[in-house]
Design a protein around this motif. Structure first.
Motif, short mmCIF file in Angstrom:
data_model
loop_
_atom_site.label_atom_id
_atom_site.label_comp_id
_atom_site.label_asym_id
_atom_site.label_seq_id
_atom_site.Cartn_x
_atom_site.Cartn_y
_atom_site.Cartn_z
N ALA A 100 0.84 -1.20 0.00
CA ALA A 100 0.00 0.00 0.00
C ALA A 100 0.88 1.25 0.00
O ALA A 100 1.97 1.26 0.57
CB ALA A 100 -0.93 0.01 1.21
N THR A 101 0.39 2.30 -0.64
CA THR A 101 1.09 3.58 -0.69
C THR A 101 0.27 4.61 0.07
O THR A 101 -0.92 4.78 -0.20
CB THR A 101 1.27 4.06 -2.15
N MET A 102 0.91 5.32 1.02
CA MET A 102 0.16 6.19 1.90
C MET A 102 0.82 7.55 2.03
O MET A 102 2.02 7.65 2.29
CB MET A 102 0.04 5.55 3.28
N MET A 103 0.01 8.60 1.87
CA MET A 103 0.41 9.95 2.22
C MET A 103 -0.03 10.19 3.67
O MET A 103 -0.60 9.30 4.30
CB MET A 103 -0.23 10.94 1.25
N ASP A 116 -1.77 -2.94 -2.64
CA ASP A 116 -1.74 -1.98 -3.74
C ASP A 116 -2.77 -0.86 -3.61
O ASP A 116 -3.12 -0.23 -4.61
CB ASP A 116 -1.91 -2.69 -5.09
N CYS A 117 -3.25 -0.60 -2.40
CA CYS A 117 -4.12 0.56 -2.18
C CYS A 117 -3.28 1.83 -2.24
O CYS A 117 -2.10 1.84 -1.89
CB CYS A 117 -4.82 0.47 -0.83
N ARG A 118 -3.91 2.92 -2.65
CA ARG A 118 -3.27 4.23 -2.69
C ARG A 118 -4.10 5.19 -1.84
O ARG A 118 -5.26 5.48 -2.17
CB ARG A 118 -3.14 4.73 -4.12
N ILE A 119 -3.52 5.66 -0.75
CA ILE A 119 -4.23 6.49 0.21
C ILE A 119 -3.66 7.91 0.13
O ILE A 119 -2.48 8.13 0.39
CB ILE A 119 -4.07 5.95 1.65
N GLY A 120 -4.52 8.89 -0.22
CA GLY A 120 -4.07 10.25 -0.42
C GLY A 120 -3.89 11.02 0.88
O GLY A 120 -4.08 10.50 1.99
N SER A 121 -3.53 12.28 0.75
CA SER A 121 -3.27 13.14 1.91
C SER A 121 -4.55 13.44 2.68
O SER A 121 -5.61 13.67 2.09
CB SER A 121 -2.65 14.46 1.45
N LYS A 133 -8.36 -4.75 -2.57
CA LYS A 133 -7.11 -4.56 -3.31
C LYS A 133 -7.25 -3.42 -4.32
O LYS A 133 -8.31 -3.23 -4.90
CB LYS A 133 -6.71 -5.84 -4.03
N LYS A 134 -6.16 -2.67 -4.51
CA LYS A 134 -6.07 -1.62 -5.53
C LYS A 134 -7.18 -0.59 -5.40
O LYS A 134 -7.72 -0.11 -6.41
CB LYS A 134 -6.05 -2.24 -6.93
N VAL A 135 -7.51 -0.23 -4.18
CA VAL A 135 -8.45 0.86 -3.92
C VAL A 135 -7.68 2.17 -3.89
O VAL A 135 -6.59 2.25 -3.31
CB VAL A 135 -9.19 0.65 -2.58
N GLN A 136 -8.23 3.21 -4.52
CA GLN A 136 -7.61 4.53 -4.45
C GLN A 136 -8.54 5.48 -3.71
O GLN A 136 -9.69 5.68 -4.11
CB GLN A 136 -7.32 5.08 -5.84
N LEU A 137 -8.03 6.06 -2.61
CA LEU A 137 -8.75 7.08 -1.86
C LEU A 137 -8.02 8.40 -2.10
O LEU A 137 -6.88 8.58 -1.68
CB LEU A 137 -8.77 6.76 -0.36
N CYS A 138 -8.68 9.34 -2.77
CA CYS A 138 -8.04 10.61 -3.09
C CYS A 138 -8.00 11.53 -1.87
O CYS A 138 -8.58 11.23 -0.82
CB CYS A 138 -8.77 11.27 -4.25
N VAL A 141 -10.54 12.25 1.58
CA VAL A 141 -11.64 11.29 1.69
C VAL A 141 -11.81 10.85 3.14
O VAL A 141 -10.84 10.68 3.87
CB VAL A 141 -11.38 10.07 0.78
N VAL A 142 -13.06 10.65 3.55
CA VAL A 142 -13.38 10.08 4.86
C VAL A 142 -14.18 8.80 4.65
O VAL A 142 -15.25 8.83 4.04
CB VAL A 142 -14.19 11.06 5.74
N ILE A 143 -13.64 7.68 5.12
CA ILE A 143 -14.38 6.41 5.14
C ILE A 143 -14.68 6.16 6.61
O ILE A 143 -13.81 5.77 7.38
CB ILE A 143 -13.58 5.25 4.54
N SER A 144 -15.93 6.39 6.99
CA SER A 144 -16.29 6.43 8.42
C SER A 144 -17.02 5.15 8.82
O SER A 144 -17.71 4.53 8.01
CB SER A 144 -17.19 7.65 8.67
N ASN A 145 -16.84 4.79 10.09
CA ASN A 145 -17.45 3.56 10.57
C ASN A 145 -17.49 3.58 12.09
O ASN A 145 -16.78 4.37 12.73
CB ASN A 145 -16.65 2.34 10.10
N ARG A 146 -18.33 2.73 12.68
CA ARG A 146 -18.37 2.57 14.13
C ARG A 146 -18.19 1.10 14.47
O ARG A 146 -18.59 0.23 13.71
CB ARG A 146 -19.73 3.05 14.68
#
Length: 253
Positions: A100-103, A116-121, A133-138, A141-146
């Motif tokens: 995974a690649t992470m900012m 292979d996920c790409r996580i933006g700033s 796999k291979k998810v890109q979050l620009c 982005v907020v992926i929220s959960n409880r």
């Protein structure tokens, strides 16, 4: 049921009955082992079985019990590790695949970030969120959960999905494989997800291969409009590869 699960389930029942005082050594060890295995990726809060996502409630319980352990979450015993190149903050019960690649971002307890996920700033991935796999979050982005209620599915982004900048996906929504979410789309369980080609409406699920933009729909009385997510087209993997995300979004509007 594993020995770890037996210990966690029993302790959580005592917690609900408000009988859990100082955790004994066996429970402390079981919680820590579970947290380590979540962080290594050998355990995860949800798995896809026969096409359906199955939630492992006892792993959520382990994370919740960890909050009761003396000194477990004190600042001088930080629950975060840092990716030096990007200053990403990752809770130690979260798994991040080595490819995974992470900012700079934040990854919450029990989250699972696959290969292979790409996580933006300035992305936030909440507790228990599952990325394929291979998810890109620009950026932004907020992926929220409880973690609770325990039986609820976590927010899930399946393989090969693209989530545009400043979008928010929350409350156990599932974005199915190969979907493209444009910039600034907000989806939770109450959001109407409207397919303009089929006239179908969904809640809590974006079907596979959907290209989704922000929009609005009239309320049932027709007196005002409510924010909605609009599926403007559906694409297969070959079309997506040939045209690319930017072209698909541009052509859809």
């Amino acid at each position: 049921m594993t020995n770890l699960q037996v210990i966690i389930e029993s302790a959580f029942q005592q917690r609900e009955l408000q009988l859990l005082g100082c955790a004994d050594e066996n429970l402390t060890d079981a919680i820590k082992q579970t947290i380590v295995q979540l962080g290594e990726g050998s355990l995860r809060i949800a798995d896809k079985v026969a096409g359906e996502w199955v939630v492992h409630q006892w792993l959520k319980k382990a994370i919740l019990l960890s909050f009761d352990l003396p000194d477990f979450n004190k600042p001088n015993q930080s629950i975060h590790q840092h990716v030096e190149s990007a200053s990403a903050s990752i809770c130690k019960s979260a798994y991040v695949a080595p490819t995974a690649t992470m900012m700079p971002c934040y990854i919450g307890q029990g989250a699972h970030i696959d290969h292979d996920c790409r996580i933006g700033s300035w992305v936030t991935v909440g507790c228990g969120v599952q990325l394929g796999k291979k998810v890109q979050l620009c950026d932004g982005v907020v992926i929220s959960n409880r973690l609770e209620p325990l039986a609820a599915k976590p927010t899930i982004i399946e393989d090969h999905c693209y989530i545009g900048a400043r979008s928010v996906i929350a409350d156990g929504v599932v974005i199915e494989q190969g979907s493209i979410i444009a910039t600034g789309v907000n989806i939770d369980q109450s959001t109407r997800i409207y397919d303009r080609q089929s006239n179908a409406t969904y809640h809590g699920r974006v079907p596979a291969g959907s290209v989704v933009v922000a929009g609005s729909l009239p309320d049932p009385t027709g007196t005002y409009s409510i924010n909605a997510a609009i599926i403007v087209r559906t694409v297969d993997a070959n079309t997506r590869m040939a045209l690319g995300v930017a072209a698909l979004l541009h052509a859809a509007l």
